[in-house]
Structures are given as structure tokens and as C-alpha cells.
Design an enzyme around this catalytic site. Structure first.
Site, mmCIF file in Angstrom:
data_model
loop_
_atom_site.group_PDB
_atom_site.id
_atom_site.type_symbol
_atom_site.label_atom_id
_atom_site.label_comp_id
_atom_site.label_asym_id
_atom_site.label_seq_id
_atom_site.Cartn_x
_atom_site.Cartn_y
_atom_site.Cartn_z
ATOM 1 N N TRP A 243 -25.639 -2.243 97.461
ATOM 2 C CA TRP A 243 -25.920 -0.892 97.960
ATOM 3 C C TRP A 243 -26.654 -0.155 96.843
ATOM 4 C CZ3 TRP A 243 -25.046 0.549 102.908
ATOM 5 C CH2 TRP A 243 -24.168 -0.235 103.661
ATOM 6 N N LYS B 286 -22.440 8.699 90.534
ATOM 7 C CA LYS B 286 -22.801 7.829 89.406
ATOM 8 C C LYS B 286 -22.756 6.398 89.916
ATOM 9 C CE LYS B 286 -20.275 6.809 85.619
ATOM 10 N NZ LYS B 286 -19.615 6.955 84.331
ATOM 11 N N CYS C 213 -51.860 13.202 80.045
ATOM 12 C CA CYS C 213 -50.472 12.740 80.149
ATOM 13 C C CYS C 213 -50.115 11.776 79.017
ATOM 14 C CB CYS C 213 -50.251 12.042 81.485
ATOM 15 S SG CYS C 213 -50.976 12.912 82.871
HETATM 16 C C1 LIG Z 1 -49.208 16.830 77.468
HETATM 17 C C2 LIG Z 1 -49.352 16.664 78.947
HETATM 18 C C3 LIG Z 1 -48.653 15.671 79.599
HETATM 19 C C4 LIG Z 1 -48.778 15.528 80.968
HETATM 20 N N1 LIG Z 1 -48.067 14.518 81.576
HETATM 21 C C5 LIG Z 1 -48.167 14.360 82.916
HETATM 22 C C6 LIG Z 1 -47.483 13.307 83.569
HETATM 23 O O1 LIG Z 1 -46.780 12.511 82.932
HETATM 24 N N2 LIG Z 1 -47.600 13.193 84.924
HETATM 25 C C7 LIG Z 1 -48.389 14.046 85.656
HETATM 26 O O2 LIG Z 1 -48.466 13.890 86.876
HETATM 27 N N3 LIG Z 1 -49.073 15.050 85.045
HETATM 28 C C8 LIG Z 1 -48.991 15.230 83.718
HETATM 29 N N4 LIG Z 1 -49.705 16.224 83.095
HETATM 30 C C9 LIG Z 1 -50.519 17.136 83.928
HETATM 31 C C10 LIG Z 1 -51.887 16.557 84.230
HETATM 32 O O3 LIG Z 1 -52.527 16.261 83.020
HETATM 33 C C11 LIG Z 1 -52.688 17.575 85.025
HETATM 34 O O4 LIG Z 1 -52.039 17.760 86.279
HETATM 35 C C12 LIG Z 1 -54.120 17.161 85.282
HETATM 36 O O5 LIG Z 1 -54.814 16.982 84.091
HETATM 37 C C13 LIG Z 1 -54.840 18.240 86.103
HETATM 38 O O6 LIG Z 1 -56.184 17.927 86.213
HETATM 39 P P1 LIG Z 1 -57.254 19.059 86.555
HETATM 40 O O7 LIG Z 1 -58.578 18.373 86.646
HETATM 41 O O8 LIG Z 1 -56.803 19.863 87.703
HETATM 42 O O9 LIG Z 1 -57.200 20.066 85.322
HETATM 43 P P2 LIG Z 1 -57.526 19.848 83.781
HETATM 44 O O10 LIG Z 1 -57.155 18.514 83.348
HETATM 45 O O11 LIG Z 1 -56.912 21.024 83.088
HETATM 46 O O12 LIG Z 1 -59.109 19.984 83.723
HETATM 47 C C14 LIG Z 1 -59.774 21.198 83.993
HETATM 48 C C15 LIG Z 1 -61.085 21.169 83.250
HETATM 49 O O13 LIG Z 1 -61.846 22.318 83.593
HETATM 50 C C16 LIG Z 1 -62.493 22.805 82.432
HETATM 51 N N5 LIG Z 1 -62.810 24.226 82.678
HETATM 52 C C17 LIG Z 1 -61.934 25.234 82.861
HETATM 53 N N6 LIG Z 1 -62.584 26.394 83.089
HETATM 54 C C18 LIG Z 1 -63.916 26.093 83.020
HETATM 55 C C19 LIG Z 1 -65.088 26.885 83.167
HETATM 56 N N7 LIG Z 1 -65.021 28.192 83.437
HETATM 57 N N8 LIG Z 1 -66.294 26.279 83.044
HETATM 58 C C20 LIG Z 1 -66.368 24.938 82.785
HETATM 59 N N9 LIG Z 1 -65.276 24.151 82.617
HETATM 60 C C21 LIG Z 1 -64.065 24.722 82.761
HETATM 61 C C22 LIG Z 1 -61.472 22.577 81.336
HETATM 62 O O14 LIG Z 1 -62.077 22.570 80.070
HETATM 63 C C23 LIG Z 1 -60.899 21.225 81.732
HETATM 64 O O15 LIG Z 1 -61.579 20.158 81.141
HETATM 65 C C24 LIG Z 1 -49.628 16.394 81.716
HETATM 66 C C25 LIG Z 1 -50.340 17.393 81.055
HETATM 67 C C26 LIG Z 1 -50.218 17.527 79.688
HETATM 68 C C27 LIG Z 1 -50.992 18.616 78.998
#
Ligand SMILES: Cc1cc2nc3c(=O)[nH]c(=O)nc-3n(C[C@H](O)[C@H](O)[C@H](O)COP(=O)(O)OP(=O)(O)OC[C@H]3O[C@@H](n4cnc5c(N)ncnc54)[C@H](O)[C@@H]3O)c2cc1C
Length: 446
Positions: A432, A359, A42
């Protein structure tokens, strides 16, 4: 047999850490295909905006800390390739191409999401980039520095596209945004979406919705995004066309999937196999407002779902209520927030929505720093329930969202919400609060 986790970011490392805290004797193995674990995706747009900050500032906890201080067997650079639910094993491949097999007692799939790259000819050209992982962020920041990027084109207009638009403008890079769909922020009430668009355009950004992209071509030193009636040139093209759950591994193992292909889980984060859990962006959730399955990939849910898995694996019965879809983002000086559902989503869920747009002001009348806040509030004519709130403004928007978010979790009616005792002092809002004004107005229409 260990607790095995696939995926080492928000959901996966939250689960692994909490499981180890509950049961230090538990054998916890995490497989992560990249070299990066536990970082703030994020924060990437804000980091990219600042050339003086190394991108690795975003790493929350380094791999060695998980290994040495927490006793987690964290294996980076190893990708899970198949799950065998019968044999309770996971096959994986390391960077050298060697195959490994891991047995498990309980398995967590926390594979996150993948960026969608539309099938546009030329989308694989150098200089066309996505932003999902830290590796993407590193590559993008490096590209901007090495190529002295002066102009960029962003495909997409979602929150990541808008955050990157701001980041690039902060660095003095000219930006054009383009997407095929005609409406700017389709999920948002038009009057509020117009405010966001005006803010973006006021910063000199070209906003071009409603253009089907034909191809991306090389034009001299630059790339060009070509639509039938428009060609946009840039040194860099960012594709921010949305994400999809990384659920292939789970689906190939026969686990049930649901909305948008996300892995279907119950309130305990358990999949259709009782020994396999899923959490984070790869998994679905129940929507508190509709009671239906939904897919809203955001960070708090990923962390919380990881915790819930750890609790359940360690024998603590943890059931999650679900999500209300609270989301906030910032674009230039504007804060944008939503919680619950909009009128279209309400109708699709069989409800009878009524919407009011007001607004109001962020602080008391004539108090220094006061500015306009636009609120759209949706209620259900049938039950009188509050269904959702959207908000846009320069001041006091993001945290103001928490009140209606909690009201949605409590299944409050609009009337009950209108009678809540919110705080007041001139620097923080009118007597409010805009939330109460919107609720009072909506009440008249229900
Ligand atoms: C630019 C950006 C800005 C964001 N801003 C916000 C925000 O402001 N607020 C908010 O709530 N959310 C935000 N998000 C979303 C938030 O980052 C995600 O919801 C969160 O990272 C999800 O976490 P996760 O662990 O489910 O998945 P991920 O962070 O995608 O992690 C999954 C991991 O699994 C690994 N993986 C995948 N397949 C395999 C495999 N077969 N074998 C081994 N490893 C594997 C990947 O490499 C990765 O490291 C943002 C995302 C981005 C990209």
C-alpha cells in the site's frame, strides 16, 4: 510585422524557439535586457555549492545558437521601456542609452519576476545580495570566493533560502536564517514543517523565525542583521524574501493585472489586449483545484506557457488547463513536495477541508534503504474531492508526488484516488503506497 518577445529566459525563449519551429519564415525578435539568455536559474544553488563548476555551466543554449542556428533576432542588452498597444510598438533602450522602437503584429511579455527587497535600512550595503538572475548567481559565487566567506545570514525561509542554506553549508560556511513571520513553513502542515526544521537545525544552522529585522549594519569586517532581540553577524547576507511579478511595463500599458499584480491571462495566455500575450513568472494562471486565478511562479509553467503562446501566435489553438501548484525541493537529505492546496487555501476558496497526516515508509517493510515518509492529504468534505498533498522524507518523495498531481488534474475524489492501481515492488514502496494509505485514512474522515 514580427512576433516580438520581451524577456529572453524560460518563457520568452521557449516561445521564440517554438514559433520559429512552426513557422521558419516568421520574423521573431527577442529583447533581453541582460547579457544572459536561456539558463537554469533553478540550478544556481547547486552550482554555487560547487566551487569547481563555472556558473556559466547553467546556460542551456547560448545566444549565438538562437541567432545562427534558429534564425531568431535575439537582441541582448536592450531593455523594453514602454508598450504602446494602440500603435503596436515597443520602446526600448540599449546599454549606450540609445532609444529604439519595434513594431509588432503579436507581442509576448515574458519579463519574469523581481526579487523583493524589504525596506530595511542597510539592505543596499555591499555584501547584501539576492539570487534571481544568472548575474546575481555570478556575483554571489564570486563574492564567496573573493571574500573567503565563513559565515552568512539568510533573510527568508522559503525554498530558495533553504536551497542556499544547504549550498553554503556544503561549502563549510556557517549559516543563520531569520525572518519576521513566526511559523517556519507557513504553507505546510505543522508536523511536516517540524521535520524540515529539524533537518536544517541538525546541520548546525540557526533558525530564527519571528524576528522583525530593524537594520543591516557594518560591524568591523562583517555585516550584522539587527533585530530588537537578536543580532546575527555574517560576511554575506542573502535576501530571499520572495519575488514579485515584473508586470509594471504591462500595467503601465493598461493591461489587466490580478493576483499579486501578475498579468491576467486567459487559457490561451492572452492578456486583456488580444494582440499581447504574457507567459512565465510575470503572468497569472488558473488553479485547477479552485478554478480561481493564482500566481505560482515556477519553471515548467513558464516553459509550457511559452510554448502555448507560440502555438497560438502560429494559428494552433492551444488552451492550457491551469496549474495544481506542484512543487518539490530538497534541503540536505530531505525531499519536500506539495501539490494542490492546503486546508487554509481550501477554506479561503469556500471549501470544507479535512486533513489527515500519516507516517509511512518509502520502501517495503525491512527493505534496505527504507525510511519514513510523512504525508498530509487534504480532501473536501462536501464533494469528496482530493484537494492537495504535502510530503516530506529522505527517499522516494519527489516523484511520488506525480500521482496525486495527475489525480488533481483529473478532479478525482479521494475515493477514486484510493482505488488507483499504483505500482509496487519492495525497493520502491510498501504494497500500500503511502499515497494510498493516506487516501484510505482520509476517506474515513470525509
Ligand atoms: C535560485 C532559484 C531556484 C529556482 N528553483 C526552481 C525549481 O527548482 N523549480 C522550479 O519550478 N522553479 C524554480 N525557480 C523559478 C524558475 O527559475 C522561474 O519560474 C523561471 O525562470 C521563470 O521564467 P521566466 O522566463 O518567466 O522569467 P525569468 O527567468 O525571470 O526571465 C525573464 C527575463 O526577462 C528579462 N526582462 C525583464 N524585464 C525586461 C525588459 N523590460 N526588457 C527586456 N528584458 C526584460 C529578464 O532580464 C529575464 O532574463 C527558481 C528560481 C531561482 C531564482
Amino acid at each position: 510585422m514580427p512576433f516580438l518577445v520581451i524577456g529572453g529566459d524560460a518563457a520568452g525563449m521557449s516561445a521564440a524557439s517554438r514559433a520559429k519551429r512552426h513557422r521558419p519564415d516568421l520574423d521573431v525578435i527577442v529583447l533581453e535586457k541582460t547579457a544572459d539568455v536561456s539558463y537554469s536559474a533553478c540550478g544556481m544553488p547547486y552550482n554555487i555549492a560547487d566551487p569547481s563548476r563555472p556558473i556559466d555551466d547553467l546556460v542551456v543554449r547560448r545566444a549565438e545558437v538562437f541567432r545562427d542556428k534558429q534564425g531568431i533576432d535575439l537582441r541582448t542588452g536592450i531593455e523594453a521601456t514602454a508598450i504602446d498597444p494602440e500603435g503596436q510598438t515597443v520602446c526600448a533602450r540599449d546599454k549606450e542609452g540609445r532609444e529604439h522602437t519595434f513594431g509588432y503584429d503579436k507581442l509576448l511579455v515574458a519579463t519574469g519576476a523581481v526579487p523583493i527587497t524589504p525596506p530595511i535600512p542597510g539592505i543596499d550595503r555591499p555584501g547584501v545580495m539576492v539570487l534571481k538572475s544568472l548575474a546575481h548567481g555570478r556575483a554571489m559565487k564570486d563574492f564567496i570566493d573573493r571574500h573567503a566567506v565563513r559565515k552568512a545570514v539568510i533573510i527568508g525561509m522559503g525554498y530558495i533560502a533553504l536551497e542556499m542554506c544547504e549550498a553554503l553549508r556544503v561549502r563549510g560556511i556557517a549559516v543563520d536564517m531569520i525572518k519576521p513571520r513566526a511559523s517556519f513553513l507557513p504553507w505546510m502542515e505543522e508536523g511536516l514543517a517540524d521535520q524540515v526544521r529539524a533537518e536544517v537545525e541538525a546541520r548546525g544552522v540557526g533558525v530564527h523565525p519571528g524576528h522583525r529585522i530593524g537594520e543591516i549594519v557594518q560591524q568591523g569586517d562583517r555585516l550584522a542583521v539587527v533585530a530588537p532581540d537578536l543580532t546575527l553577524e555574517g560576511d554575506l547576507v542573502i535576501v530571499a524574501a520572495g519575488i514579485a511579478p515584473a508586470s509594471e511595463l504591462a500595467a503601465a500599458a493598461g493591461l489587466q493585472t490580478s493576483v499579486a499584480g501578475a498579468i491576467a491571462v486567459d487559457a490561451r495566455q492572452r492578456t486583456s489586449n488580444r494582440d499581447i500575450y504574457a507567459a512565465g513568472d510575470c503572468a497569472d494562471a488558473f488553479h485547477v483545484v479552485t478554478g480561481q486565478r493564482t500566481w505560482i511562479p515556477l519553471a515548467l509553467r513558464a516553459n509550457r506557457a511559452g510554448w502555448a503562446v507560440a502555438d497560438n501566435v502560429c494559428g494552433i489553438d492551444r488552451r492550457l488547463a491551469g496549474v495544481v501548484g506542484s512543487a518539490v525541493f530538497k534541503v540536505f537529505d530531505l525531499q519536500v513536495a506539495r501539490t494542490g492546496i492546503n486546508a487554509d487555501e481550501a477554506r479561503a476558496a469556500g471549501l470544507e477541508p479535512e486533513t489527515v497526516v500519516i507516517k509511512s515508509r518509502s520502501r517495503a517493510h525491512a527493505h534496505p534503504g527504507a525510511s519514513d515518509i510523512w504525508v498530509a492529504m487534504v480532501g473536501d468534505r462536501g464533494s469528496g474531492r482530493l484537494l492537495g498533498v504535502q510530503m516530506v522524507g529522505r527517499d522516494g518523495v519527489a516523484h511520488r508526488l506525480h500521482a496525486p498531481a495527475v489525480a488533481l488534474h483529473a478532479h478525482m475524489t479521494v475515493e477514486q484516488f484510493s482505488l488507483t492501481d499504483l505500482g509496487y515492488a519492495p525497493p520502491f514502496g510498501p504494497t500500500w503506497d503511502p499515497m494510498l494509505t493516506a487516501a484510505n485514512q482520509l476517506l474515513k474522515r470525509l
